[in-house]
Design a protein around this motif. Structure first.
Motif, PDB file in Angstrom:
ATOM      1  N   LEU A   1       0.814  -1.217   0.000  1.00  0.00           N
ATOM      2  CA  LEU A   1       0.000   0.000   0.000  1.00  0.00           C
ATOM      3  C   LEU A   1       0.847   1.268   0.000  1.00  0.00           C
ATOM      4  CD1 LEU A   1      -2.882  -0.957   2.434  1.00  0.00           C
ATOM      5  CD2 LEU A   1      -3.005  -0.655  -0.032  1.00  0.00           C
ATOM      6  N   ARG A   2       2.153   1.146   0.052  1.00  0.00           N
ATOM      7  CA  ARG A   2       3.027   2.326  -0.019  1.00  0.00           C
ATOM      8  C   ARG A   2       3.039   2.849  -1.451  1.00  0.00           C
ATOM      9  NH1 ARG A   2       6.860  -0.883   3.342  1.00  0.00           N
ATOM     10  NH2 ARG A   2       6.303  -0.318   5.477  1.00  0.00           N
ATOM     11  N   THR A   3       3.300   4.135  -1.596  1.00  0.00           N
ATOM     12  CA  THR A   3       3.231   4.766  -2.919  1.00  0.00           C
ATOM     13  C   THR A   3       4.282   4.239  -3.891  1.00  0.00           C
ATOM     14  OG1 THR A   3       4.620   6.570  -2.115  1.00  0.00           O
ATOM     15  CG2 THR A   3       2.233   6.891  -2.047  1.00  0.00           C
ATOM     16  N   ASP A   4       5.448   3.863  -3.402  1.00  0.00           N
ATOM     17  CA  ASP A   4       6.488   3.366  -4.303  1.00  0.00           C
ATOM     18  C   ASP A   4       6.257   1.917  -4.738  1.00  0.00           C
ATOM     19  OD1 ASP A   4       6.942   2.405  -1.746  1.00  0.00           O
ATOM     20  OD2 ASP A   4       9.133   2.395  -1.968  1.00  0.00           O
ATOM     21  N   ASN A   5       5.362   1.227  -4.065  1.00  0.00           N
ATOM     22  CA  ASN A   5       5.142  -0.185  -4.346  1.00  0.00           C
ATOM     23  C   ASN A   5       3.644  -0.492  -4.300  1.00  0.00           C
ATOM     24  OD1 ASN A   5       6.119  -2.657  -4.993  1.00  0.00           O
ATOM     25  ND2 ASN A   5       6.716  -3.231  -2.927  1.00  0.00           N
ATOM     26  N   LEU A   6       2.835   0.301  -4.951  1.00  0.00           N
ATOM     27  CA  LEU A   6       1.390   0.245  -4.817  1.00  0.00           C
ATOM     28  C   LEU A   6       0.788  -0.908  -5.635  1.00  0.00           C
ATOM     29  CD1 LEU A   6      -1.022   1.678  -3.576  1.00  0.00           C
ATOM     30  CD2 LEU A   6      -1.157   3.065  -5.613  1.00  0.00           C
ATOM     31  N   SER A   7      -0.008  -1.725  -4.981  1.00  0.00           N
ATOM     32  CA  SER A   7      -0.729  -2.805  -5.638  1.00  0.00           C
ATOM     33  C   SER A   7      -2.179  -2.343  -5.805  1.00  0.00           C
ATOM     34  CB  SER A   7      -0.677  -4.078  -4.806  1.00  0.00           C
ATOM     35  OG  SER A   7      -1.589  -5.014  -5.311  1.00  0.00           O
ATOM     36  N   LYS A   8      -2.610  -2.224  -7.047  1.00  0.00           N
ATOM     37  CA  LYS A   8      -3.959  -1.711  -7.303  1.00  0.00           C
ATOM     38  C   LYS A   8      -5.037  -2.653  -6.776  1.00  0.00           C
ATOM     39  CE  LYS A   8      -2.601   1.057 -11.218  1.00  0.00           C
ATOM     40  NZ  LYS A   8      -2.707   1.306 -12.641  1.00  0.00           N
ATOM     41  N   ASP A   9      -4.812  -3.955  -6.890  1.00  0.00           N
ATOM     42  CA  ASP A   9      -5.794  -4.916  -6.382  1.00  0.00           C
ATOM     43  C   ASP A   9      -5.971  -4.807  -4.873  1.00  0.00           C
ATOM     44  OD1 ASP A   9      -6.254  -5.910  -8.907  1.00  0.00           O
ATOM     45  OD2 ASP A   9      -4.736  -7.492  -8.714  1.00  0.00           O
ATOM     46  N   LEU A  10      -4.867  -4.708  -4.172  1.00  0.00           N
ATOM     47  CA  LEU A  10      -4.940  -4.593  -2.714  1.00  0.00           C
ATOM     48  C   LEU A  10      -5.562  -3.264  -2.303  1.00  0.00           C
ATOM     49  CD1 LEU A  10      -4.295  -6.065  -0.106  1.00  0.00           C
ATOM     50  CD2 LEU A  10      -2.079  -4.949  -0.088  1.00  0.00           C
TER      51      LEU A  10
END
Length: 104
Positions: free
Chosen positions: A66-75
């Motif tokens: 959920l961090r901006t540099d590693n964002l998972s759209k599904d999560l």
């Protein structure tokens, strides 16, 4: 009468102190006979620790995505649906009592 018992007073005090120490050794919180209950409590606490470590690892993995540099759209979408109380267009929603979670 006190003068006749005076020579035995130190022996009586030492006997009382030794009796107290022996009783505490056998039956106190950290005593010999309470070892089994401490072992049972230790097993329960170790299970809780394993559960909490698993939960923490799960939460850390979710936070990582959920961090901006590693964002998972599904999560992110799943979390937004949970927080907003939404579901997919063709899904059935059965609402129950709302439970407040410290992780939300």
């Amino acid at each position: 009468m006190f003068f006749r018992l005076r020579p035995y007073l130190p022996t009586a005090i030492i006997t009382l102190v030794l009796t107290y120490v022996c009783v505490q050794y056998l039956t106190g919180d950290k005593g010999f006979f309470s070892q089994e209950s401490r072992n049972r409590e230790l097993v329960v606490k170790e299970r809780q620790l394993v559960q909490l470590k698993t939960e923490r690892a799960d939460l850390e993995a979710r936070a990582k995505y959920l961090r901006t540099d590693n964002l998972s759209k599904d999560l992110l979408e799943e979390r937004a649906r949970v927080l907003l109380g939404l579901s997919e267009p063709k899904a059935y929603v059965i609402r129950g009592p709302i439970v407040q979670n410290a992780n939300s």
